[in-house]
Motif scaffolding. Structure first.
Motif, mmCIF file in Angstrom:
data_model
loop_
_atom_site.group_PDB
_atom_site.id
_atom_site.type_symbol
_atom_site.label_atom_id
_atom_site.label_comp_id
_atom_site.label_asym_id
_atom_site.label_seq_id
_atom_site.Cartn_x
_atom_site.Cartn_y
_atom_site.Cartn_z
ATOM 1 N N PRO A 60 -3.272 -0.563 -3.342
ATOM 2 C CA PRO A 60 -3.971 0.079 -2.337
ATOM 3 C C PRO A 60 -4.804 -0.569 -1.537
ATOM 4 C CG PRO A 60 -4.083 0.699 -4.746
ATOM 5 C CD PRO A 60 -3.780 -0.390 -4.726
ATOM 6 N N ALA A 92 0.698 -1.192 0.018
ATOM 7 C CA ALA A 92 -0.099 -0.028 -0.017
ATOM 8 C C ALA A 92 0.907 1.440 -0.113
ATOM 9 C CB ALA A 92 -0.907 0.025 1.426
ATOM 10 N N ALA A 93 1.969 1.279 0.840
ATOM 11 C CA ALA A 93 2.888 2.475 0.745
ATOM 12 C C ALA A 93 3.508 2.656 -0.546
ATOM 13 C CB ALA A 93 3.947 2.400 1.858
ATOM 14 N N ARG A 94 3.816 1.432 -1.346
ATOM 15 C CA ARG A 94 4.201 1.815 -2.744
ATOM 16 C C ARG A 94 3.315 2.067 -3.675
ATOM 17 N NH1 ARG A 94 7.944 -3.733 -3.202
ATOM 18 N NH2 ARG A 94 9.313 -3.581 -1.438
ATOM 19 N N ASP A 95 1.757 2.016 -3.302
ATOM 20 C CA ASP A 95 0.782 2.169 -4.257
ATOM 21 C C ASP A 95 0.784 1.182 -5.254
ATOM 22 O OD1 ASP A 95 -0.155 4.691 -3.414
ATOM 23 O OD2 ASP A 95 1.079 5.714 -4.646
ATOM 24 N N ASP A 96 1.472 -0.360 -4.864
ATOM 25 C CA ASP A 96 1.153 -1.304 -5.695
ATOM 26 C C ASP A 96 0.226 -2.134 -5.315
ATOM 27 O OD1 ASP A 96 3.669 -0.852 -6.672
ATOM 28 O OD2 ASP A 96 4.866 -2.285 -5.429
ATOM 29 N N ARG A 139 9.130 6.139 2.569
ATOM 30 C CA ARG A 139 7.704 6.332 1.987
ATOM 31 C C ARG A 139 6.883 6.858 3.147
ATOM 32 N NH1 ARG A 139 7.053 4.260 -3.102
ATOM 33 N NH2 ARG A 139 8.788 2.906 -3.715
ATOM 34 N N ARG A 173 4.164 10.293 3.244
ATOM 35 C CA ARG A 173 2.657 9.371 2.952
ATOM 36 C C ARG A 173 1.455 10.476 3.262
ATOM 37 N NH1 ARG A 173 0.847 3.572 5.429
ATOM 38 N NH2 ARG A 173 -1.187 3.729 4.529
ATOM 39 N N ASP A 205 -7.927 -2.134 -2.887
ATOM 40 C CA ASP A 205 -7.971 -2.861 -3.833
ATOM 41 C C ASP A 205 -8.535 -4.240 -3.535
ATOM 42 O OD1 ASP A 205 -6.623 -4.766 -5.936
ATOM 43 O OD2 ASP A 205 -5.378 -2.972 -6.653
#
Length: 881
Positions: free
Chosen positions: A473, A467-471, A632, A636, A476
């Motif tokens: 969310p 989630a922190a990488r937006d890989d 990150r 954030r 999702d």
């Protein structure tokens, strides 16, 4: 999340340990001896009928007869057991379980009772008549003797049975059958399991059984078992106030003085013909049942060990692929949520792939319990998967089993899955899993299992990282797939235990980093060699594609272990064929090590929650992932409906993972591979780790853990690490996160290990196993590197930050302590003294050039030098002087 009382924290893992093996630690006798009562205690000593007792028919007038292995008669709240002459001395498995509990203290509805949890466990029992008294007696099956032999008489005098309950005969014999009646209330409404003692230990309160309000709740019979359910009332008239380190109070009952506990007793007749026992082999991990061979004259030990396994026989022995005579049937309890039933079913049936390799089609079948079923999946002989709900989960899943102690035949298994671990909403996952974030992954005994809750923490950390990488969310839909994969992995692991398999902590080493980074490879082959590993979640490096996170298919070791335990083999060929199967242990894909290998901490390849062929590379990757998460979180942006506790949780998970990586690196230094090979494998069983690998691990520790530029968070981020204020009042979570102190504690732990006697002994002993001592990794290199890195600021002439001063002071104090209380290893003592002398010279030199140092740094240097100087001057008693 409120924490478990300190006394109980080791309780549930230990309960899980013993439950997984069930009777595994209870030694067994051969079938010939165990099928008959001990010679010293006849099964029935019958006096002439007591004329004062009422007739059989008069006692059961207007009562309902319930046919089964032990016929029951019930009239309102009275229940009688009908005991015919053939029942005396007949072996039964007494299977006690908690039908309902209090959501803490190990008294959990759906859990098998066991002595380690404070309650009596499964027993081989028999009804013994002593004139007009009936005893429910646990038979001692430890000695293996032939009935009627001199050894049997000697064993009977040495190995006592245990009395669980007794009650008088209450009727004349039935004229046709000769059966008599005994009151079940008198036998089963006492505190047979010692739950009162367990509650007293857990809460330090005077809980006792209240007989007046303890009743039989239900009785029933089937072809397989007689079931008696009771509602036991435990009461304390006065309660001591709760106090830290002292008495505590149950939190999840309306009135803490009154505790109602539902108990489920099954009495299942043991098979008339005990299953053929199969010998255990240390190269393959199976739970075992033991016996003590009293009559044996050969062999290095009188203890015999048989593997625990289900009775599985081909319906068509000549067919290459045949259905079993009786499949292993798992019931999905009606309390399992609809959303997860398919995942549970798939996890169970995955094991059929291993049985097909050895000739069984549909060895395992899965059935769904109907909502209106007239049985309970707790009944003996019904293997099951059940959902359990606790406000503070002590475990995420548990896979207990119970065995016939005569042969190791598994007769029952109840897998419990904690309901809260599958919640998908982020805030709920936070509350459930926060308690596991700081837990160390460890094995607490030969059968302890904390895989599911540790894997749940891995799941939460992985979701936070992605989630922190937006890989990935938080909202999702793939998040649900991650949870499904976690649950499938957990069910497969616990079913493996229920099939008799132990942990395999070497299986994580069989695949390379490149293979683990390949989504297609991991989807087809999994991430490790065995689902019985404690598999780390397969997280990608920053910027790399997502792979398969969990082990969702069987590994090569799992097929091998099932083959050894269950392959049909003719008796005359069994010994030779089993040796051929076990001899394949030299195959790298079948690598095996278990709980003891991990707990002793010598083998650098045997660890929990590592992944990949190179443990140093894995640790480096996890440290990189943690640092990336820290970075990150600095920038954030939180949504308006989130609170700052999500940052705090993520950082806590990252620190926990850093701790695991650190422990893995520490295992490399002085490490010795401990292989379970037999002669002829071509490998030495003890293999020191190459010096270069040890140096790589030390380099990583120095740079990323003890180094000045290692882990750190900005003051701005630390000001945002607020707690969950709704949870804080219940859990007692402090407001301040105290991150610098947590990092310092981690560093101190590493420093203590690297400076300690235990590691010094490992390094010296490992070096002694190397053919060329000059090629070994030595203590001088370790101590010299440690001193240089910890005191790296001495040559800079600048101010030393507070956190570094704390670490340096800890190192100086450890050196001084080593000088005042010298190590038992002479080389370690001499080298530590040399390091102290060198450090003192450097400290004195640094004090002489104070230009750019602040007052705190100057005081720190002066005090550290004085500590070392005084320790060096101290007079010590030396051996031989």
């Amino acid at each position: 999340m409120p924490a478990l009382p300190r006394l109980l924290r080791p309780l549930l893992p230990l309960a899980a340990a013993a439950l997984l093996a069930a009777c595994a630690t209870r030694p067994a006798a051969p079938a010939a001896a165990a099928d008959k009562p001990a010679e010293a205690v006849p099964a029935a000593r019958v006096a002439p009928p007591d004329p004062n007792l009422p007739a059989f028919a008069a006692v059961v007038k207007d009562a309902r007869r319930i046919d089964g292995p032990l016929p029951l008669w019930q009239r309102e709240d009275k229940v009688w057991i009908e005991l015919a002459p053939a029942a005396w001395g007949r072996p039964f498995l007494l299977s006690p379980k908690f039908a309902s509990g209090i959501a803490e203290a190990g008294v959990l509805g759906g859990l098998m009772a066991h002595p380690v949890s404070g309650a009596g466990g499964p027993q081989l029992v028999e009804f013994v008549r002593q004139y007009q008294q009936v005893r429910l007696q646990a038979r001692n099956v430890y000695p293996a003797t032939a009935p009627g032999s001199p050894e049997a008489r000697a064993a009977a005098a040495s190995f006592a049975s245990s009395l669980l309950a007794s009650a008088p005969v209450v009727s004349q014999p039935q004229p046709q059958s000769g059966a008599v009646l005994v009151e079940a209330n008198a036998l089963f409404l006492g505190d047979m399991l010692g739950v009162g003692m367990s509650l007293q230990r857990a809460f330090r309160q005077p809980y006792l059984l209240d007989p007046r309000n303890t009743t039989i709740a239900a009785v029933r019979n089937s072809a397989d078992a007689t079931v008696i359910e009771t509602t036991n009332h435990f009461y304390a008239a006065t309660l001591a106030p709760a106090a830290p380190g002292g008495p505590s109070l149950p939190r999840y009952v309306p009135d803490a003085r009154s505790l109602l506990v539902g108990l489920h007793y099954s009495l299942a007749p043991l098979p008339a013909e005990p299953m053929h026992a199969r010998r255990a082999d240390p190269r393959i991990g199976s739970f075992t049942t033991q016996s003590f061979d009293v009559a044996g004259e050969l062999g290095s030990s009188p203890r015999q060990r048989w593997i625990n396994r289900w009775r599985l026989e081909k319906r068509d022995p000549a067919a290459a692929l045949s259905e079993p005579v009786k499949p292993i049937t798992f019931w999905i309890d009606r309390n399992v949520p609809l959303a997860w039933r398919d995942t549970v079913r798939d996890g169970i049936l995955e094991w059929n792939k291993a049985f097909e390799r050895i000739g069984f089609r549909d060895a395992i079948v899965v059935r769904q319990q109907a909502d209106d079923a007239d049985f309970d999946t707790l009944d003996a002989g019904r293997a099951s998967v059940r959902w359990m709900t606790s406000p503070d989960p002590g475990f995420a899943a548990i896979g207990p089993s119970q065995v016939d102690p005569r042969s190791g035949e598994i007769l029952d298994a109840d897998i419990g899955v904690e309901a809260l671990v599958t919640r998908l909403k982020r805030v709920e996952r936070t509350q459930v899993l926060a308690g596991t974030a700081g837990a160390a992954a460890a094995a607490d005994g030969p059968a302890a299992c904390s895989f599911a809750d540790e894997a749940a923490a891995q799941l939460a950390y992985g979701l936070d990282v992605l989630a922190a990488r937006d890989d990935l969310p938080a909202d999702d839909p793939r998040t649900r797939r991650y949870v499904q994969d976690y649950l499938r992995n957990t069910v497969m692991h616990e079913v493996g235990h229920a099939l008799g398999l132990r942990h395999n902590f070497r299986a994580s080493r069989i695949y390379t980093e490149a293979q683990l980074a390949d989504p297609e490879f991991t989807r087809d082959h999994g991430t490790t060699g065995s689902v019985m590993e404690y598999n780390a979640i397969n997280l990608p490096r920053p910027g790399a594609p997502l792979g398969t996170p969990f082990q969702t298919t069987l590994g090569p070791y799992d097929y091998w272990a099932i083959e050894y335990a269950y392959k049909p083999i003719a008796a005359e060929h069994e010994a030779a064929e089993l040796q051929k199967i076990a001899a394949r242990s030299r195959d790298p894909q079948l690598a095996f090590a278990t709980d003891e290998d991990n707990a002793l901490g010598l083998d650098p390849e045997v660890a929990v929650f590592d992944l990949g062929a190179d443990p140093v590379a894995f640790a480096a990757k996890r440290l990189e992932i943690a640092r990336d998460l820290f970075r990150r979180q600095e920038t954030r942006t939180l949504a308006p409906d989130e609170d700052y506790s999500v940052l705090r949780r993520s950082i806590a998970f990252a620190l926990n993972d850093v701790g695991r990586a650190t422990q893995l690196l520490l295992r490399q230094i002085g490490g010795v591979r401990t292989l379970r090979d037999y002669p002829g494998s071509g490998r030495d069983p003890l293999q020191p780790l190459p010096a270069q690998t040890q140096r790589q691990a030390l380099d990583l520790l120095m740079r990323d853990v003890l180094g000045a530029d290692g882990l750190a968070l900005s003051p701005a981020l630390q000001r945002r690490l607020a707690p969950d204020y709704l949870e804080r009042g219940e859990s007692g979570t402090p407001t301040d996160f105290a991150l610098p102190q947590r990092l310092l504690e981690l560093q101190r732990s590493v420093l203590a290990t690297l400076s300690g006697d235990a590691l010094a002994g490992r390094v010296l002993d490992a070096a002694a196993k190397v053919d060329h001592p000059e090629d070994a990794f030595g203590l001088a290199e370790l101590y010299g590197r440690l001193t240089r890195e910890v005191w790296s600021e001495l040559g800079a002439g600048a101010a030393i930050p507070p956190a570094r001063r704390e670490l340096q002071r800890d190192h100086a104090n450890r050196l001084a302590a080593a000088l005042l209380q010298p190590s038992a290893r002479a080389d370690a003592r001499a080298l530590l003294r040399s390091q102290a002398q060198t450090l003192l010279v450097r400290l004195d030199h640094a004090k002489a050039h104070p230009a750019r140092r602040d007052a705190e740094t100057r005081a720190h240097l002066e005090d550290s030098a004085q500590t070392i100087r005084l320790a060096l001057k101290a007079r010590l008693e030396r051996a031989g002087v």
